[in-house]
Design a protein around this motif. Structure first.
Motif, PDB file in Angstrom:
ATOM      1  N   MET A  14     -12.440   0.526  14.613  1.00  0.00           N
ATOM      2  CA  MET A  14     -13.246   0.531  15.828  1.00  0.00           C
ATOM      3  C   MET A  14     -12.395   0.870  17.049  1.00  0.00           C
ATOM      4  O   MET A  14     -12.749   1.738  17.851  1.00  0.00           O
ATOM      5  CB  MET A  14     -13.933  -0.824  16.010  1.00  0.00           C
ATOM      6  N   SER A  15     -11.278   0.188  17.207  1.00  0.00           N
ATOM      7  CA  SER A  15     -10.470   0.363  18.421  1.00  0.00           C
ATOM      8  C   SER A  15      -9.761   1.713  18.471  1.00  0.00           C
ATOM      9  O   SER A  15      -9.525   2.258  19.555  1.00  0.00           O
ATOM     10  CB  SER A  15      -9.438  -0.757  18.531  1.00  0.00           C
ATOM     11  N   GLN A  16      -9.420   2.269  17.312  1.00  0.00           N
ATOM     12  CA  GLN A  16      -8.725   3.549  17.276  1.00  0.00           C
ATOM     13  C   GLN A  16      -9.680   4.740  17.278  1.00  0.00           C
ATOM     14  O   GLN A  16      -9.242   5.883  17.213  1.00  0.00           O
ATOM     15  CB  GLN A  16      -7.816   3.619  16.044  1.00  0.00           C
ATOM     16  N   GLY A  17     -10.965   4.485  17.328  1.00  0.00           N
ATOM     17  CA  GLY A  17     -11.943   5.561  17.420  1.00  0.00           C
ATOM     18  C   GLY A  17     -12.245   6.270  16.124  1.00  0.00           C
ATOM     19  O   GLY A  17     -12.805   7.377  16.134  1.00  0.00           O
ATOM     20  N   PHE A  18     -11.902   5.646  14.989  1.00  0.00           N
ATOM     21  CA  PHE A  18     -12.146   6.313  13.702  1.00  0.00           C
ATOM     22  C   PHE A  18     -13.643   6.423  13.396  1.00  0.00           C
ATOM     23  O   PHE A  18     -14.077   7.398  12.765  1.00  0.00           O
ATOM     24  CB  PHE A  18     -11.424   5.569  12.579  1.00  0.00           C
ATOM     25  N   GLU A  77     -13.224   3.401   7.559  1.00  0.00           N
ATOM     26  CA  GLU A  77     -12.577   2.190   7.059  1.00  0.00           C
ATOM     27  C   GLU A  77     -11.261   2.520   6.354  1.00  0.00           C
ATOM     28  O   GLU A  77     -10.248   1.821   6.521  1.00  0.00           O
ATOM     29  CB  GLU A  77     -13.507   1.460   6.085  1.00  0.00           C
ATOM     30  N   ALA A  78     -11.265   3.572   5.567  1.00  0.00           N
ATOM     31  CA  ALA A  78     -10.050   3.973   4.860  1.00  0.00           C
ATOM     32  C   ALA A  78      -8.950   4.346   5.847  1.00  0.00           C
ATOM     33  O   ALA A  78      -7.768   4.023   5.643  1.00  0.00           O
ATOM     34  CB  ALA A  78     -10.352   5.143   3.925  1.00  0.00           C
ATOM     35  N   LYS A  79      -9.322   5.014   6.936  1.00  0.00           N
ATOM     36  CA  LYS A  79      -8.343   5.381   7.961  1.00  0.00           C
ATOM     37  C   LYS A  79      -7.784   4.143   8.645  1.00  0.00           C
ATOM     38  O   LYS A  79      -6.592   4.089   8.977  1.00  0.00           O
ATOM     39  CB  LYS A  79      -8.987   6.315   8.989  1.00  0.00           C
ATOM     40  N   GLY A  80      -8.648   3.143   8.860  1.00  0.00           N
ATOM     41  CA  GLY A  80      -8.191   1.908   9.484  1.00  0.00           C
ATOM     42  C   GLY A  80      -7.147   1.201   8.648  1.00  0.00           C
ATOM     43  O   GLY A  80      -6.123   0.734   9.161  1.00  0.00           O
ATOM     44  N   TRP A 131      -5.017  -6.021   1.353  1.00  0.00           N
ATOM     45  CA  TRP A 131      -5.622  -4.715   1.577  1.00  0.00           C
ATOM     46  C   TRP A 131      -5.051  -3.694   0.601  1.00  0.00           C
ATOM     47  O   TRP A 131      -3.901  -3.777   0.205  1.00  0.00           O
ATOM     48  CB  TRP A 131      -5.377  -4.257   3.016  1.00  0.00           C
ATOM     49  N   SER A 132      -5.890  -2.737   0.220  1.00  0.00           N
ATOM     50  CA  SER A 132      -5.478  -1.759  -0.785  1.00  0.00           C
ATOM     51  C   SER A 132      -5.831  -0.352  -0.338  1.00  0.00           C
ATOM     52  O   SER A 132      -6.778  -0.143   0.426  1.00  0.00           O
ATOM     53  CB  SER A 132      -6.148  -2.049  -2.130  1.00  0.00           C
ATOM     54  N   GLU A 133      -5.053   0.632  -0.809  1.00  0.00           N
ATOM     55  CA  GLU A 133      -5.345   2.034  -0.521  1.00  0.00           C
ATOM     56  C   GLU A 133      -6.501   2.550  -1.377  1.00  0.00           C
ATOM     57  O   GLU A 133      -7.038   3.621  -1.103  1.00  0.00           O
ATOM     58  CB  GLU A 133      -4.107   2.892  -0.780  1.00  0.00           C
ATOM     59  N   ALA A 134      -6.862   1.828  -2.415  1.00  0.00           N
ATOM     60  CA  ALA A 134      -7.936   2.259  -3.321  1.00  0.00           C
ATOM     61  C   ALA A 134      -9.133   1.315  -3.156  1.00  0.00           C
ATOM     62  O   ALA A 134      -9.198   0.282  -3.819  1.00  0.00           O
ATOM     63  CB  ALA A 134      -7.449   2.255  -4.762  1.00  0.00           C
ATOM     64  N   PRO A 135     -10.068   1.640  -2.268  1.00  0.00           N
ATOM     65  CA  PRO A 135     -11.143   0.703  -1.927  1.00  0.00           C
ATOM     66  C   PRO A 135     -12.337   0.691  -2.865  1.00  0.00           C
ATOM     67  O   PRO A 135     -13.458   0.414  -2.455  1.00  0.00           O
ATOM     68  CB  PRO A 135     -11.561   1.178  -0.535  1.00  0.00           C
ATOM     69  N   THR A 136     -12.130   1.001  -4.132  1.00  0.00           N
ATOM     70  CA  THR A 136     -13.227   0.941  -5.095  1.00  0.00           C
ATOM     71  C   THR A 136     -13.240  -0.416  -5.797  1.00  0.00           C
ATOM     72  O   THR A 136     -12.196  -1.031  -6.004  1.00  0.00           O
ATOM     73  CB  THR A 136     -13.091   2.059  -6.155  1.00  0.00           C
ATOM     74  N   LEU A 137     -14.421  -0.857  -6.161  1.00  0.00           N
ATOM     75  CA  LEU A 137     -14.581  -2.103  -6.907  1.00  0.00           C
ATOM     76  C   LEU A 137     -14.467  -1.761  -8.396  1.00  0.00           C
ATOM     77  O   LEU A 137     -15.387  -1.185  -8.975  1.00  0.00           O
ATOM     78  CB  LEU A 137     -15.934  -2.739  -6.602  1.00  0.00           C
TER      79      LEU A 137
END
Length: 335
Positions: free
Chosen positions: A54-58, A244-247, A288-294
């Motif tokens: 949010m704050s970084q404008g992504f 979200e991934a960029k964040g 936190w993970s780089e792979a956001p899949t369940l």
């Protein structure tokens, strides 16, 4: 005739300029902004990647205007989706299973996994060197509401460690837990950051254990939407997942000063050192993970915990595809 054609040509040129501006800004990004009603479960640095996005404008870069509210509970966040007062909620993925098994008109699907361990910390009144879970024998712990992820992770940890005769208080609202402990209630308390670090800094508590370390891998919080919303708005969901991934990626390498600037607006009144300490605690914990899949393995852990805690019958376990849509998370890192 030529005089009559000139105004028409000017009008056509003006329309082309307007249409070009509406279609894009020349860098491949649409100028059209889509508003997304978003509900977070609680306000916690456990969800730092979201605040960074949010704050970084992504989100803005993706053409999204995120209107955020705090539900104070996964049950309330899921209810907001069903009622239509939220488009996307950050909640425990167990809510998707509960709603699916109700066989109602609407179902929920998790589309982006944010955290991969429990983010709560067990705090004690006195400093304890070499804490053991058996130290909770005969003690009282101020914990989370029944059926919530932190409550179930704590209970499953106690079962795994063979600890009995522990009183876990589950009827204190999340915003009031720290105050209740500070006033003298309970021997231990289970808190998220930055509240945990705040109590420690004030000398009212000491770190005893991290539930994420004690229990291990657990898919605690996911971005969830109704199946209908995902079907109608796949591009919006993909853009949300991209942001979200960029964040999360940004948070990995950002400097302390940049992290503080990014998170400070969401934690007004929280001292700078507490914010940075909380982020550091979660980085060390690896939430936190780089792979956001369940994944199926994580989903199996989740359902086993639900069964172990008596909120799901073994015969009512569901298939991952029934309650998750991983295609957005799989594509998010490619943007």
């Amino acid at each position: 005739m030529r005089k009559a054609r000139k105004p028409a040509l000017l009008l056509l040129a003006a329309l082309l300029v307007v249409l070009t501006a509406a279609c894009g800004n020349g860098d491949g990004k649409s100028d059209k902004v889509t508003k997304v009603k978003f509900s977070e479960v609680i306000r916690s640095i456990f969800y730092a990647p979201h605040y960074v996005a949010m704050s970084q404008g992504f989100f803005t870069d993706q053409g999204l205007d995120v209107d955020m509210s705090t539900s104070q509970g996964s049950d309330k966040g899921a209810a907001a989706l069903i009622a239509g007062t939220a488009d996307i909620s950050l909640v425990g993925p167990e809510t998707t299973i509960y709603i699916f098994n109700q066989k109602g008109d609407k179902t929920l699907k998790a589309f982006h996994q944010l955290t991969f361990k429990d983010g709560s910390f067990l705090l004690s009144r006195e400093k304890m060197d070499g804490f053991k879970w058996s130290d909770l024998q005969g003690k009282t712990v101020i914990g989370w509401r029944p059926g919530s992820s932190p409550q179930m992770v704590l209970n499953s940890t106690l079962l795994k460690e063979g600890v009995k005769d522990v009183t876990v208080v589950t009827n204190i609202a999340a915003p009031a837990m720290a105050g209740a402990y500070a006033s003298g209630q309970g021997d231990f308390i289970q808190l998220f950051e930055p509240v945990a670090s705040t109590l420690v800094k004030e000398g009212k508590a000491y770190y005893a254990a991290a539930l994420g370390d004690a229990f291990g891998s657990y898919p605690e919080t996911s971005y969830v939407a109704t199946s209908d919303y995902i079907k109608k708005n796949p591009k919006v969901v993909q853009k949300f997942s991209n942001a979200e991934a960029k964040g999360a990626k940004w948070l990995e390498t950002a400097s302390s000063d940049d992290i503080l600037k990014a998170l400070k607006p969401f934690f007004d009144g929280t001292p700078d050192d507490i914010i940075l300490q909380a982020v550091d605690n979660y980085k060390k914990l690896g939430v936190w993970s780089e792979a956001p899949t369940l994944t199926q393995a994580q989903f199996d852990v989740l359902q086993n915990v639900l069964v172990e805690n008596g909120v799901l019958k073994a015969e009512d376990k569901v298939n991952l595809d029934d309650v998750a849509d991983n295609r957005f998370a799989a594509e998010s890192g490619k943007d």
